[in-house]
Design a protein around this motif. Structure first.
Motif, PDB file in Angstrom:
ATOM      1  N   VAL A   1      53.574  30.489  58.159  1.00  0.00           N
ATOM      2  CA  VAL A   1      53.796  30.874  59.686  1.00  0.00           C
ATOM      3  C   VAL A   1      52.576  31.287  60.236  1.00  0.00           C
ATOM      4  CG1 VAL A   1      54.913  32.064  61.529  1.00  0.00           C
ATOM      5  CG2 VAL A   1      56.394  31.496  59.184  1.00  0.00           C
ATOM      6  N   SER A   2      51.966  30.604  60.955  1.00  0.00           N
ATOM      7  CA  SER A   2      50.286  30.777  61.265  1.00  0.00           C
ATOM      8  C   SER A   2      50.144  30.449  62.692  1.00  0.00           C
ATOM      9  CB  SER A   2      49.628  30.345  60.245  1.00  0.00           C
ATOM     10  OG  SER A   2      48.142  30.349  60.585  1.00  0.00           O
ATOM     11  N   HIS A   3      49.100  31.034  63.411  1.00  0.00           N
ATOM     12  CA  HIS A   3      48.642  30.740  64.491  1.00  0.00           C
ATOM     13  C   HIS A   3      47.271  29.780  64.362  1.00  0.00           C
ATOM     14  CE1 HIS A   3      51.162  33.603  66.733  1.00  0.00           C
ATOM     15  NE2 HIS A   3      51.211  32.837  67.393  1.00  0.00           N
ATOM     16  N   ASN A   4      46.775  29.833  63.017  1.00  0.00           N
ATOM     17  CA  ASN A   4      45.513  29.353  62.632  1.00  0.00           C
ATOM     18  C   ASN A   4      45.692  27.969  62.326  1.00  0.00           C
ATOM     19  OD1 ASN A   4      43.108  28.596  61.545  1.00  0.00           O
ATOM     20  ND2 ASN A   4      42.919  30.550  60.402  1.00  0.00           N
ATOM     21  N   LEU A   5      45.656  26.917  63.424  1.00  0.00           N
ATOM     22  CA  LEU A   5      45.796  25.491  63.245  1.00  0.00           C
ATOM     23  C   LEU A   5      44.905  24.796  62.288  1.00  0.00           C
ATOM     24  CD1 LEU A   5      47.150  24.272  66.831  1.00  0.00           C
ATOM     25  CD2 LEU A   5      48.496  24.934  64.675  1.00  0.00           C
ATOM     26  N   PRO A   6      43.418  25.147  62.258  1.00  0.00           N
ATOM     27  CA  PRO A   6      42.467  24.365  61.314  1.00  0.00           C
ATOM     28  C   PRO A   6      43.225  24.860  59.988  1.00  0.00           C
ATOM     29  CG  PRO A   6      41.530  25.479  63.102  1.00  0.00           C
ATOM     30  CD  PRO A   6      42.820  26.027  63.503  1.00  0.00           C
TER      31      PRO A   6
ATOM     32  N   GLY B   1      50.272  19.452  71.700  1.00  0.00           N
ATOM     33  CA  GLY B   1      51.235  18.848  72.684  1.00  0.00           C
ATOM     34  C   GLY B   1      52.713  19.040  72.422  1.00  0.00           C
ATOM     35  N   ALA B   2      53.089  19.052  71.601  1.00  0.00           N
ATOM     36  CA  ALA B   2      54.355  19.346  70.906  1.00  0.00           C
ATOM     37  C   ALA B   2      54.699  21.038  71.178  1.00  0.00           C
ATOM     38  CB  ALA B   2      54.771  19.238  69.572  1.00  0.00           C
ATOM     39  N   MET B   3      53.847  22.045  71.031  1.00  0.00           N
ATOM     40  CA  MET B   3      53.732  23.226  71.179  1.00  0.00           C
ATOM     41  C   MET B   3      53.953  23.702  72.623  1.00  0.00           C
ATOM     42  SD  MET B   3      50.963  24.836  68.274  1.00  0.00           S
ATOM     43  CE  MET B   3      51.024  26.329  69.271  1.00  0.00           C
ATOM     44  N   THR B   4      53.384  22.821  73.385  1.00  0.00           N
ATOM     45  CA  THR B   4      53.311  23.324  74.849  1.00  0.00           C
ATOM     46  C   THR B   4      54.172  22.353  75.597  1.00  0.00           C
ATOM     47  OG1 THR B   4      51.551  21.461  75.449  1.00  0.00           O
ATOM     48  CG2 THR B   4      50.838  23.969  74.956  1.00  0.00           C
ATOM     49  N   GLY B   5      54.847  21.427  75.109  1.00  0.00           N
ATOM     50  CA  GLY B   5      55.568  20.498  75.987  1.00  0.00           C
ATOM     51  C   GLY B   5      55.009  19.497  76.825  1.00  0.00           C
TER      52      GLY B   5
ATOM     53  N   LEU C   1      55.260  26.359  59.953  1.00  0.00           N
ATOM     54  CA  LEU C   1      56.022  26.654  61.175  1.00  0.00           C
ATOM     55  C   LEU C   1      55.295  27.217  61.937  1.00  0.00           C
ATOM     56  CD1 LEU C   1      58.734  26.629  62.377  1.00  0.00           C
ATOM     57  CD2 LEU C   1      59.064  29.040  61.594  1.00  0.00           C
ATOM     58  N   VAL C   2      55.056  26.338  63.273  1.00  0.00           N
ATOM     59  CA  VAL C   2      53.942  26.897  64.204  1.00  0.00           C
ATOM     60  C   VAL C   2      54.839  26.776  65.757  1.00  0.00           C
ATOM     61  CG1 VAL C   2      52.148  25.875  62.856  1.00  0.00           C
ATOM     62  CG2 VAL C   2      53.133  24.410  64.628  1.00  0.00           C
ATOM     63  N   GLY C   3      53.987  27.467  66.608  1.00  0.00           N
ATOM     64  CA  GLY C   3      54.616  27.503  67.750  1.00  0.00           C
ATOM     65  C   GLY C   3      53.776  28.522  68.733  1.00  0.00           C
ATOM     66  N   ASP C   4      54.096  28.365  70.074  1.00  0.00           N
ATOM     67  CA  ASP C   4      53.261  29.179  70.991  1.00  0.00           C
ATOM     68  C   ASP C   4      54.035  30.651  70.738  1.00  0.00           C
ATOM     69  OD1 ASP C   4      51.319  30.334  72.619  1.00  0.00           O
ATOM     70  OD2 ASP C   4      51.736  28.574  74.073  1.00  0.00           O
ATOM     71  N   ASN C   5      53.514  31.651  71.320  1.00  0.00           N
ATOM     72  CA  ASN C   5      54.168  33.185  71.560  1.00  0.00           C
ATOM     73  C   ASN C   5      55.507  32.722  72.169  1.00  0.00           C
ATOM     74  OD1 ASN C   5      51.890  34.296  70.401  1.00  0.00           O
ATOM     75  ND2 ASN C   5      50.848  34.705  72.029  1.00  0.00           N
ATOM     76  N   GLY C   6      56.360  33.463  71.671  1.00  0.00           N
ATOM     77  CA  GLY C   6      57.789  33.160  72.346  1.00  0.00           C
ATOM     78  C   GLY C   6      58.571  31.937  71.823  1.00  0.00           C
ATOM     79  N   ALA C   7      57.918  31.113  71.058  1.00  0.00           N
ATOM     80  CA  ALA C   7      58.898  29.979  70.461  1.00  0.00           C
ATOM     81  C   ALA C   7      59.714  30.372  69.730  1.00  0.00           C
ATOM     82  CB  ALA C   7      57.731  29.266  69.845  1.00  0.00           C
ATOM     83  N   GLY C   8      60.018  31.419  68.857  1.00  0.00           N
ATOM     84  CA  GLY C   8      61.084  32.046  68.114  1.00  0.00           C
ATOM     85  C   GLY C   8      60.772  32.065  66.518  1.00  0.00           C
TER      86      GLY C   8
ATOM     87  N   GLU D   1      56.215  22.027  61.069  1.00  0.00           N
ATOM     88  CA  GLU D   1      57.283  21.719  61.979  1.00  0.00           C
ATOM     89  C   GLU D   1      56.771  22.781  63.245  1.00  0.00           C
ATOM     90  OE1 GLU D   1      61.179  22.251  60.393  1.00  0.00           O
ATOM     91  OE2 GLU D   1      60.988  20.910  58.648  1.00  0.00           O
ATOM     92  N   VAL D   2      57.231  22.287  64.550  1.00  0.00           N
ATOM     93  CA  VAL D   2      56.839  22.852  65.688  1.00  0.00           C
ATOM     94  C   VAL D   2      58.105  23.494  66.313  1.00  0.00           C
ATOM     95  CG1 VAL D   2      55.665  22.603  67.827  1.00  0.00           C
ATOM     96  CG2 VAL D   2      55.153  21.376  65.949  1.00  0.00           C
ATOM     97  N   LEU D   3      57.887  24.637  66.629  1.00  0.00           N
ATOM     98  CA  LEU D   3      59.162  25.182  67.538  1.00  0.00           C
ATOM     99  C   LEU D   3      58.749  25.531  68.902  1.00  0.00           C
ATOM    100  CD1 LEU D   3      60.477  28.391  65.420  1.00  0.00           C
ATOM    101  CD2 LEU D   3      61.560  26.201  66.120  1.00  0.00           C
ATOM    102  N   ARG D   4      59.498  25.228  69.830  1.00  0.00           N
ATOM    103  CA  ARG D   4      59.091  25.490  71.057  1.00  0.00           C
ATOM    104  C   ARG D   4      60.403  25.972  71.952  1.00  0.00           C
ATOM    105  NH1 ARG D   4      59.083  22.740  76.154  1.00  0.00           N
ATOM    106  NH2 ARG D   4      57.743  23.493  77.743  1.00  0.00           N
TER     107      ARG D   4
END
Length: 258
Positions: free
Chosen positions: A208-213, A246-250, A40-47, A223-226
């Motif tokens: 749940v991670s910010h470490n995309l690699p 691209g999905a994370m940032t819209g 489960l990934v997403g930028d800060n504030g994605a939920g 799964e991407v939350l935004r």
């Protein structure tokens, strides 16, 4: 990886959570199938943090549906997910630093000795240590001294202990919150091996991670939350940095949430 023929072991849909005027989740969704690793990934504030708290029973959503193996349920408190075989490895690991690894694995679930000694509250420490050692062995967690206090151990060793504790009690799913945060390359590699070992035990992993690699290496699906919604789902074969970012940032067109 599951062929998805059966009901998901965990499915959330239409999840909403508001904090005053702040909408942390807005009809969010998440699906985890048996024997798979989902990121489960997403930028800060994605939920993401709010979704973790919903799944772990720390908070209750304002709306939405939670189903385990296709059956609707509620996670009214942190004990509820445990009853469904769902365990969480928190980012801070939630270990007691002054206890040894076995005592941490059985913290709150201590095994009492038989007979009168058990009725007097005496712990069966040999049994707990044997079961803990077996769990460490199954997962490949190498500890030089299992009688030392956890607070004296490295970050990677503590991570292994926290994961072993979750796997010991989980029958369906282990949720791992930022498991590689503050870890070096070698320790991150060990976490990758731990995740593979968890799946080999027949338990799914929600990462749940910010470490995309790292996510691209270990996840079967991403799964991407935004802005509080699930906006994209990618299989390992479909996932690229460009698509996920691209999905994370819209920046790219994403799926409409049903």
């Amino acid at each position: 990886m599951s062929d998805h023929a059966e009901a998901p072991i965990l499915q959330l849909s239409g999840i909403a959570k508001h904090y005053g005027t702040v909408r942390a989740l807005q009809g969010a969704a998440l699906t985890v199938h048996r024997n798979e690793v989902v990121a489960l990934v997403g930028d800060n504030g994605a939920g993401k943090s709010t979704m973790i708290k919903v799944i772990s029973g720390v908070i209750q959503p304002d709306a939405g549906r939670i189903a385990v193996d296709g059956e609707p349920t509620t996670f009214a408190n942190p004990l509820a997910p445990r009853r469904h075989g769902i365990e969480t490895v928190y980012q801070d690991l939630a270990l007691a630093p002054d206890l040894d690894p076995a005592a941490n694995l059985f913290l709150g679930r201590e095994v009492l000795r038989g007979g009168l000694l058990g009725r007097l509250g005496m712990l069966d420490k040999p049994r707990m240590r044997a079961e803990a050692d077996a769990a460490f062995s199954r997962l490949g967690v190498g500890l030089q001294d299992t009688r030392s206090e956890v607070g004296t151990m490295s970050g990677g060793q503590r991570q292994g202990i926290a994961v072993a504790r979750a796997v010991l009690w989980a029958s369906r799913l282990v949720l791992m919150d930022e498991p590689t945060a503050a870890l070096g390359v070698v320790q991150t590699s060990r976490v990758r091996a731990l995740i593979e070992s968890v799946r080999e035990q027949g338990v799914s992993v929600l990462l749940v991670s910010h470490n995309l690699p790292f996510v691209f290496e270990v996840a079967d699906r991403i799964e991407v939350l935004r802005l509080g919604r699930r906006v994209a789902v990618y299989s390992r074969a479909e996932a690229t940095a460009e698509r996920v970012l691209g999905a994370m940032t819209g920046a790219v067109e994403t799926m409409p949430e049903p």
